[in-house]
Design an enzyme around this catalytic site. Structure first.
Site, PDB file in Angstrom:
ATOM      1  N   GLY A 198      -0.758  -2.815  -6.164  1.00 36.90           N
ATOM      2  CA  GLY A 198       0.439  -3.119  -5.393  1.00 36.90           C
ATOM      3  C   GLY A 198       0.773  -1.968  -4.466  1.00 36.90           C
ATOM      4  N   SER A 199       2.015  -1.907  -4.058  1.00 38.99           N
ATOM      5  CA  SER A 199       2.404  -0.911  -3.052  1.00 38.99           C
ATOM      6  C   SER A 199       2.466   0.495  -3.650  1.00 38.99           C
ATOM      7  CB  SER A 199       3.768  -1.287  -2.482  1.00 38.99           C
ATOM      8  OG  SER A 199       4.729  -1.250  -3.520  1.00 38.99           O
ATOM      9  N   THR A 200       2.405   1.456  -2.777  1.00 35.65           N
ATOM     10  CA  THR A 200       2.483   2.856  -3.213  1.00 35.65           C
ATOM     11  C   THR A 200       3.850   3.158  -3.822  1.00 35.65           C
ATOM     12  OG1 THR A 200       0.820   3.548  -1.627  1.00 35.65           O
ATOM     13  CG2 THR A 200       2.374   5.242  -2.338  1.00 35.65           C
TER      14      THR A 200
ATOM     15  N   LYS B 206       0.972  -9.750 -15.435  1.00 36.89           N
ATOM     16  CA  LYS B 206       2.237 -10.046 -14.726  1.00 36.89           C
ATOM     17  C   LYS B 206       1.815 -10.470 -13.328  1.00 36.89           C
ATOM     18  CE  LYS B 206       5.516  -8.815 -12.338  1.00 36.89           C
ATOM     19  NZ  LYS B 206       5.736  -9.610 -11.107  1.00 36.89           N
TER      20      LYS B 206
ATOM     21  N   GLU C 298       1.871   1.640   6.491  1.00 36.38           N
ATOM     22  CA  GLU C 298       1.192   0.377   6.171  1.00 36.38           C
ATOM     23  C   GLU C 298       2.075  -0.798   6.601  1.00 36.38           C
ATOM     24  OE1 GLU C 298       0.833  -0.882   1.998  1.00 36.38           O
ATOM     25  OE2 GLU C 298      -1.261  -1.352   2.405  1.00 36.38           O
TER      26      GLU C 298
ATOM     27  N   CYS D 121      -5.187  -4.438   1.388  1.00 36.10           N
ATOM     28  CA  CYS D 121      -4.877  -3.027   1.132  1.00 36.10           C
ATOM     29  C   CYS D 121      -5.813  -2.113   1.900  1.00 36.10           C
ATOM     30  CB  CYS D 121      -4.976  -2.746  -0.351  1.00 36.10           C
ATOM     31  SG  CYS D 121      -6.533  -3.297  -1.028  1.00 36.10           S
TER      32      CYS D 121
ATOM     33  N   VAL E 196       5.873   1.200  -5.477  1.00 35.92           N
ATOM     34  CA  VAL E 196       5.957   0.704  -6.859  1.00 35.92           C
ATOM     35  C   VAL E 196       4.945   1.447  -7.743  1.00 35.92           C
ATOM     36  CG1 VAL E 196       5.726  -1.320  -8.350  1.00 35.92           C
ATOM     37  CG2 VAL E 196       6.862  -1.537  -6.143  1.00 35.92           C
ATOM     38  N   GLY E 197       3.807   1.805  -7.184  1.00 34.87           N
ATOM     39  CA  GLY E 197       2.812   2.578  -7.947  1.00 34.87           C
ATOM     40  C   GLY E 197       3.406   3.871  -8.489  1.00 34.87           C
TER      41      GLY E 197
ATOM     42  N   GLU F 225      -4.024   0.981  -7.888  1.00 35.97           N
ATOM     43  CA  GLU F 225      -4.673   0.533  -6.648  1.00 35.97           C
ATOM     44  C   GLU F 225      -3.548   0.238  -5.681  1.00 35.97           C
ATOM     45  OE1 GLU F 225      -7.802   0.534  -6.128  1.00 35.97           O
ATOM     46  OE2 GLU F 225      -8.850   0.287  -8.011  1.00 35.97           O
TER      47      GLU F 225
HETATM   48  P1  NAD Z   1       4.399  -4.686  -4.781  1.00 38.73           P
HETATM   49  O1  NAD Z   1       4.208  -3.251  -5.135  1.00 38.73           O
HETATM   50  O2  NAD Z   1       5.681  -5.099  -4.201  1.00 38.73           O
HETATM   51  O3  NAD Z   1       4.172  -5.604  -6.065  1.00 38.73           O
HETATM   52  C1  NAD Z   1       2.989  -5.547  -6.823  1.00 38.73           C
HETATM   53  C2  NAD Z   1       3.272  -6.053  -8.220  1.00 38.73           C
HETATM   54  O4  NAD Z   1       4.132  -5.130  -8.871  1.00 38.73           O
HETATM   55  C3  NAD Z   1       3.982  -7.404  -8.265  1.00 38.73           C
HETATM   56  O5  NAD Z   1       3.512  -8.127  -9.373  1.00 38.73           O
HETATM   57  C4  NAD Z   1       5.431  -6.996  -8.466  1.00 38.73           C
HETATM   58  O6  NAD Z   1       6.208  -8.025  -9.036  1.00 38.73           O
HETATM   59  C5  NAD Z   1       5.266  -5.811  -9.397  1.00 38.73           C
HETATM   60  N1  NAD Z   1       6.382  -4.864  -9.423  1.00 38.73           N
HETATM   61  C6  NAD Z   1       7.341  -4.662  -8.488  1.00 38.73           C
HETATM   62  N2  NAD Z   1       8.197  -3.704  -8.907  1.00 38.73           N
HETATM   63  C7  NAD Z   1       7.762  -3.286 -10.113  1.00 38.73           C
HETATM   64  C8  NAD Z   1       8.213  -2.302 -11.037  1.00 38.73           C
HETATM   65  N3  NAD Z   1       9.302  -1.549 -10.812  1.00 38.73           N
HETATM   66  N4  NAD Z   1       7.514  -2.117 -12.184  1.00 38.73           N
HETATM   67  C9  NAD Z   1       6.409  -2.852 -12.424  1.00 38.73           C
HETATM   68  N5  NAD Z   1       5.939  -3.805 -11.599  1.00 38.73           N
HETATM   69  C10 NAD Z   1       6.607  -4.025 -10.447  1.00 38.73           C
HETATM   70  O7  NAD Z   1       3.160  -5.072  -3.838  1.00 38.73           O
HETATM   71  P2  NAD Z   1       2.855  -6.464  -3.133  1.00 38.73           P
HETATM   72  O8  NAD Z   1       3.830  -6.611  -2.029  1.00 38.73           O
HETATM   73  O9  NAD Z   1       2.703  -7.560  -4.140  1.00 38.73           O
HETATM   74  O10 NAD Z   1       1.391  -6.185  -2.576  1.00 38.73           O
HETATM   75  C11 NAD Z   1       1.174  -5.514  -1.402  1.00 38.73           C
HETATM   76  C12 NAD Z   1       0.799  -4.066  -1.683  1.00 38.73           C
HETATM   77  O11 NAD Z   1      -0.285  -4.027  -2.600  1.00 38.73           O
HETATM   78  C13 NAD Z   1       0.317  -3.364  -0.437  1.00 38.73           C
HETATM   79  O12 NAD Z   1       0.877  -2.085  -0.382  1.00 38.73           O
HETATM   80  C14 NAD Z   1      -1.185  -3.292  -0.643  1.00 38.73           C
HETATM   81  O13 NAD Z   1      -1.809  -2.251   0.039  1.00 38.73           O
HETATM   82  C15 NAD Z   1      -1.299  -3.154  -2.119  1.00 38.73           C
HETATM   83  N6  NAD Z   1      -2.612  -3.594  -2.594  1.00 38.73           N
HETATM   84  C16 NAD Z   1      -3.500  -2.641  -3.002  1.00 38.73           C
HETATM   85  C17 NAD Z   1      -4.788  -3.024  -3.407  1.00 38.73           C
HETATM   86  C18 NAD Z   1      -5.804  -1.996  -3.833  1.00 38.73           C
HETATM   87  O14 NAD Z   1      -6.770  -2.378  -4.478  1.00 38.73           O
HETATM   88  N7  NAD Z   1      -5.636  -0.731  -3.504  1.00 38.73           N
HETATM   89  C19 NAD Z   1      -5.142  -4.376  -3.413  1.00 38.73           C
HETATM   90  C20 NAD Z   1      -4.196  -5.317  -3.006  1.00 38.73           C
HETATM   91  C21 NAD Z   1      -2.929  -4.910  -2.605  1.00 38.73           C
END
Ligand code: NAD
Length: 503
Positions: free
Chosen positions: A241-243, A188, A404, A297, A245-246, A263
């Protein structure tokens, strides 16, 4: 309806952008006809719309494709798999120019100083993974006469891979570890950056990967991402992605006890002791936060300097950043800092800067507002630019030093001694990376031992090597990507007991 569109890149070069969902090695339309619009962060203009997956029908179709592809992929020999990875790596290398232009157009990454390096790293990661494919094995031993025990490292099945916007292709390539470990996958892409992965998908077909091994669904996270996370026939979720959403991903994956690798976000500290080489610390501090427009990140976004060196460090940091991190349009080969990903993200960055000033910080470089280099440029002043910003006099408890920002904003404060530095470093909900500058080898290793993080950099910052595991602790997530540990995250280790003596 055409599933391809001719797009003119800022260089004037034209290419054919696939717009469909990528399922079973083919581009297909969305079954509900919905689309996802993507913007050029450098201008604020719409680039195009791709097909957005129906969360029920299309996600299921992609998962079925991956499920059907799993057995045939398992049957491909390790040597053949390795060669397919190497072929794909070569095709990426052959297409660095196109892929980096598309990546830049969709994400705002400066082409020469950023996107090209990302694409080269995709090829390098695929080669690295190729090296593992025919070299992973389990253990075998005989615990007693007539008995043999061994372990099989087996793929899990279908893996859902969820990608962020900040490194669309590079983060995707890390998740190819799932495929290297023998799984099939549904990716995705980030809703802000759906384009480059679809161009890459064409190379997957060209390399000769069988249908079902690699599928891509575009769409919003809450709908399409969540459908993948909640799907009962997905065996594992690898999320970056973000914490916030994680947390949702972990909760929603519980439906069939899917393992998840998370991550997530970070607020990595960089601690500079008075015995450090200050010029080196300045360079790494700037790199650690201003590369990739601060959208990293593991970005070292909060810096603390031992009191006696604070003023010297700040003065040098401002001068070095001014000189080495020019802000401007992504197609300018000299530019290092391009736009933020979206208007929302730009506003968020400005709000954090203004909030930090209200908390008591001093702006010593940058600030909220469009950078001068683009403010009078009519073609680009609708873009989402933010300048590298340094905020002095930050206290560890300030919001700017705790939350962040995910932008080019560095807060700088002071500490007294080792104990104080360690306390400040660990005073965070996050635990992704941590950086320490000192010439005292014992102090450096002690810090590495005691700091709560997944990665530590001694006299550097955001050093990355894909032989090493990447990941965090606390609210930065769990599990590791890359290195030998990365493969284990996509494997079921099966224990086999053989008895060849009588009971
Ligand atoms: P995000 O959490 O908004 O989105 C990440 C992904 O998750 C996208 O593909 C998004 O469409 C999807 N998503 C959103 N809501 C969802 C849900 N309810 N269920 C499943 N998937 C969903 O993050 P972002 O804005 O794309 O990226 C920035 C964040 O990612 C920052 O917090 C950054 O620190 C983190 N990040 C972490 C690492 C790492 O390796 N630790 C690397 C890169 C980015």
């Amino acid at each position: 309806m055409s599933l391809y569109q001719e797009i003119v890149l800022p260089s004037g070069q034209k290419y054919s952008q696939p717009l469909g969902l990528f399922i079973d090695n083919e581009f297909v339309p969305s079954s509900n006809g919905s689309t996802l619009t993507t913007e050029n962060p450098g201008t604020g203009e719409v680039i195009t719309s791709v097909q957005a997956a129906d969360p029920v029908k299309d996600v299921d179709r992609a998962v079925k494709s991956a499920r059907n592809g799993f057995k045939p992929w398992k049957a491909v020999s390790l040597v053949e798999k390795r060669d397919l990875f190497l072929k794909l790596a070569q095709l990426v290398e052959d297409n660095v120019d196109l892929l980096s232009q598309v990546e830049s157009l969709d994400s705002g990454k400066p082409i020469k100083t950023n996107a090209a390096g990302d694409v080269e790293s995709v090829s390098a990661t695929l080669k690295y993974l190729a090296g593992w494919i025919d070299k992973t094995s389990g253990d075998a031993f005989s615990p007693a006469k007539g008995k043999l025990c061994y372990t099989l490292h087996q793929p899990l099945g279908v893996v859902g891979c969820i990608i962020p916007f900040n490194f669309p292709l590079a983060m995707m390539s890390w998740k190819w570890t799932a495929i290297a470990a023998g799984n099939t996958a549904v990716f995705k892409s980030a809703h802000q950056t759906p384009l480059s992965i679809l161009v890459f998908a064409q190379l997957v077909v060209k390399a000769g990967f069988p249908p079902g091994v690699f599928n891509v669904v575009s769409g919003e996270g809450e709908t399409v991402g969540n459908a993948l996370v909640s799907h009962l026939d997905v065996n594992k979720i690898a999320f970056t992605g973000s914490t916030r959403v994680g947390q949702l991903v972990q909760k929603n994956a519980a439906i069939n006890l899917k393992p998840v690798t998370l991550e997530c976000g970070g607020k990595s500290p960089i601690m500079v002791f008075e015995d450090a080489d200050i010029d080196e610390a300045v360079k790494w501090a700037a790199f650690g936060i201003f590369c990739n427009m601060g959208q990293i990140c593991s970005g070292t976004s909060r810096c603390f300097v031992q009191r006696s060196k604070y003023n010297e460090f700040l003065t040098k940091l401002v001068a070095y950043t001014k000189e080495n991190f020019p802000t401007g349009v992504p197609e300018d080969p000299e530019v290092v800092v391009g736009p933020q990903i979206t208007r929302d993200q730009q506003t968020r960055v400005f709000n954090y800067i203004d909030g930090a000033v209200a908390e008591g910080c001093r702006v010593v470089l940058g600030g909220s507002g469009l950078p001068e280099t683009v403010a009078s440029d009519e073609k680009h002043n609708g873009g989402f630019y933010a300048s590298p910003t340094i905020l002095a006099d930050a206290e560890p408890h300030f919001k700017i030093a705790q939350e962040e920002v995910f932008g080019p904003v560095l807060s700088v404060g002071q500490f007294d001694d080792y104990e104080d530095a360690l306390k400040i470093a660990n005073d965070s909900q996050y635990g992704l990376g941590a950086s320490v500058f000192t010439q005292n080898i014992a102090q450096a290793h002690e810090f590495a031992d005691e700091v709560e993080s997944g990665m530590v950099w001694i006299n550097s910052s955001n050093d990355l090597d894909f032989h090493m595991p990447f990941g965090g602790v606390k609210m930065s997530g769990h599990g590791r990507e890359l290195g030998s540990y990365g493969l284990l995250n996509f494997t079921n280790v099966k224990a086999v007991y053989v008895n060849y003596c009588k009971f």
